[in-house]
Design an enzyme around this catalytic site. Sequence first.
Site, mmCIF file in Angstrom:
data_model
loop_
_atom_site.group_PDB
_atom_site.id
_atom_site.type_symbol
_atom_site.label_atom_id
_atom_site.label_comp_id
_atom_site.label_asym_id
_atom_site.label_seq_id
_atom_site.Cartn_x
_atom_site.Cartn_y
_atom_site.Cartn_z
ATOM 1 N N ARG A 1 17.904 -17.803 72.419
ATOM 2 C CA ARG A 1 16.529 -18.028 72.868
ATOM 3 C C ARG A 1 15.869 -19.051 71.941
ATOM 4 O O ARG A 1 15.176 -18.716 70.990
ATOM 5 C CB ARG A 1 15.745 -16.719 72.878
ATOM 6 N N SER B 1 13.431 -10.322 82.958
ATOM 7 C CA SER B 1 12.440 -9.501 82.271
ATOM 8 C C SER B 1 11.484 -8.892 83.289
ATOM 9 O O SER B 1 11.074 -9.564 84.238
ATOM 10 C CB SER B 1 11.633 -10.337 81.271
ATOM 11 N N LYS C 1 6.988 -12.489 69.856
ATOM 12 C CA LYS C 1 6.539 -13.312 70.975
ATOM 13 C C LYS C 1 5.014 -13.324 71.000
ATOM 14 O O LYS C 1 4.381 -12.324 71.348
ATOM 15 C CB LYS C 1 7.072 -12.764 72.299
#
Length: 224
Positions: free
Chosen positions: A48, A119, A148
């Site tokens: 990621r 997600s 995040k």
Amino acid sequence: MTALSQVNLAHKLSLYFVAGTMNCQSPESFREILLQAVKGGITAFQYREKGANSLKGEKRFETAMMAKKICRDHGVLFIVNDDLELMKAVNADGLHVGQTDGSLAFLRKETEGKILGVSAHTIAEAKDAVDHGADYIGAGPIYATVTKPDAKEPVGTGVFKEFRTNEISVPVVGIGGISLVNAASVIRVGADGAAIISAISQSEDPRKTSRELLLDILNAKRGL
């Protein structure tokens, strides 16, 4: 769709490390952290590379290729986050996307033969993902997380029971604020796996932390 059965995929997602170079102390430390995490027993890895200070262009591709090689050498699933072209370029095992990362119908078609993870924050999002062919759901954030900056409010562990009672039959992985303190608890309430970012990427000993996390998760699975 992936060639893995749901049972096998659920096992391969048990300890799911998620990271990019910006989650590590430095871009140079990323390789060693991943290598140690793999040696410690992570079963899947999601590259990621997203947000401030993330790698771009050729550097991003080279790092993804390096990460894939480490994973393949140790039998670890290698998933790319939110970058279909990179997934294709490095021939990753699959792609993981969020709710705003494009048409699921299109992405499912483009990832035929690969794993597609999506997600989901609500049961409606999870059902839509499954209807469009998602192989697994990333549920969360389960707990508060600072990894995040744009993360939604925590959904709590009750989301797993809600998903199961509403016939979400694909593997479900919890993400968000999961660490050695609570990973086993997430499994006990119904998750098939735990996605970990900072607990491993910021650990002083990623190998030891990964080994302890995997042991906790597998013991929790055996106790179900």
